[in-house]
Design an enzyme around this catalytic site. Sequence first.
Site, short mmCIF file in Angstrom:
data_model
loop_
_atom_site.label_atom_id
_atom_site.label_comp_id
_atom_site.label_asym_id
_atom_site.label_seq_id
_atom_site.Cartn_x
_atom_site.Cartn_y
_atom_site.Cartn_z
N HIS A 192 0.84 -1.20 0.00
CA HIS A 192 0.00 0.00 0.00
C HIS A 192 0.87 1.25 0.00
O HIS A 192 0.63 2.20 -0.78
CB HIS A 192 -0.92 -0.01 1.23
CG HIS A 192 -1.59 1.30 1.50
ND1 HIS A 192 -2.88 1.56 1.12
CD2 HIS A 192 -1.15 2.42 2.14
CE1 HIS A 192 -3.21 2.79 1.49
NE2 HIS A 192 -2.18 3.33 2.12
N GLU A 193 1.87 1.28 0.87
CA GLU A 193 2.75 2.45 0.95
C GLU A 193 3.54 2.63 -0.34
O GLU A 193 3.74 3.76 -0.82
CB GLU A 193 3.68 2.34 2.15
CG GLU A 193 2.98 2.30 3.50
CD GLU A 193 2.02 3.46 3.70
OE1 GLU A 193 2.24 4.54 3.12
OE2 GLU A 193 1.03 3.30 4.44
N HIS B 143 1.53 4.36 -2.89
CA HIS B 143 1.63 5.82 -2.82
C HIS B 143 2.84 6.32 -3.60
O HIS B 143 2.79 7.34 -4.28
CB HIS B 143 1.73 6.29 -1.37
CG HIS B 143 0.44 6.26 -0.62
ND1 HIS B 143 -0.71 6.86 -1.09
CD2 HIS B 143 0.11 5.70 0.57
CE1 HIS B 143 -1.69 6.68 -0.21
NE2 HIS B 143 -1.22 5.98 0.81
N GLU C 131 -6.14 7.13 -0.78
CA GLU C 131 -6.08 5.90 0.01
C GLU C 131 -6.71 4.73 -0.74
O GLU C 131 -6.18 3.62 -0.75
CB GLU C 131 -6.76 6.10 1.37
CG GLU C 131 -6.03 7.05 2.31
CD GLU C 131 -4.61 6.59 2.61
OE1 GLU C 131 -4.37 5.36 2.71
OE2 GLU C 131 -3.73 7.45 2.72
#
Length: 286
Positions: free
Chosen positions: A131-132, A135, A207
């Site tokens: 997930h990070e 980003h 997100e």
Amino acid sequence: MGNTFKTAFLLTALTLVLMFIGRAFGGQNGMVIALVLAAVMNFVAYFFSDKIALATYRAQPVTREELPRAYEAVERITQKVGLPMPKMYVIPTDSPNAFATGRNPQHASVAVTRGILNLLTDEELEGVLAHELGHVRNRDILISSIAATIAGAITMLASMGRWAMIFGGMGGRDDRDRGGGLAALFMLIVAPIAATLIQLAVSRSREYEADHTGANFTGNPYALASALKKLDTYSRRLPMAATPSTAHLFIIQPLLGMNFGNLFSTHPPIAKRIERLTGQPAGFQQ
């Protein structure tokens, strides 16, 4: 191009806000001083916003030997999708959370708390790290970092305005002629809200996108969904205190305390994120 435009917009917004405050409190000279301050702040926001965010939470750089689980997971993902290896940091708190920061994939950093390492399984941790890295791949880490710096600057200026009012900011003929007292009151009320709105502009949809990108990286959306469910539960039991200006960086909404930030949600509901990842209600059983 979209993120480049957003970056330029945020930096321009910071300049205009500072000039408005300078004009309100110092007239023409104040506006010139504010313009110089804005130039310095823009430079700092672009090149050092990531370091400020990491320092805010006392994040410490770690080596592969100190953090083998996280390093192995990040290396697998970055090699698979063609991203540079980010710098890795640990935040010394037992509250489980994580965030990514930096101005581009070549200057990215990923920070995880000590609590998240103790809480998640290997697959769940990989989902969070993916997930990070989502980003990073989506190139919204610069927007998030700059937004944190700008929001912090606006909030700081609002605090300065409050003290100016307390110690005579509303007194004096020149002050009254410029409407200094009203300007101070205006900034006191609006600045925290403006800071939060900056976060809202870059937080909610990003997100969802990072969840989607991270799930594609691992091919296992259920691992990230399970991690989100655990993080939500345990972060409520052991909340991580955060400033409103940096709360949007984290994968899970941290504790904001009693301030304007509580009026706004900087993250989508966890149930909605899980539902989008799995296609099932948040109470799914893996």
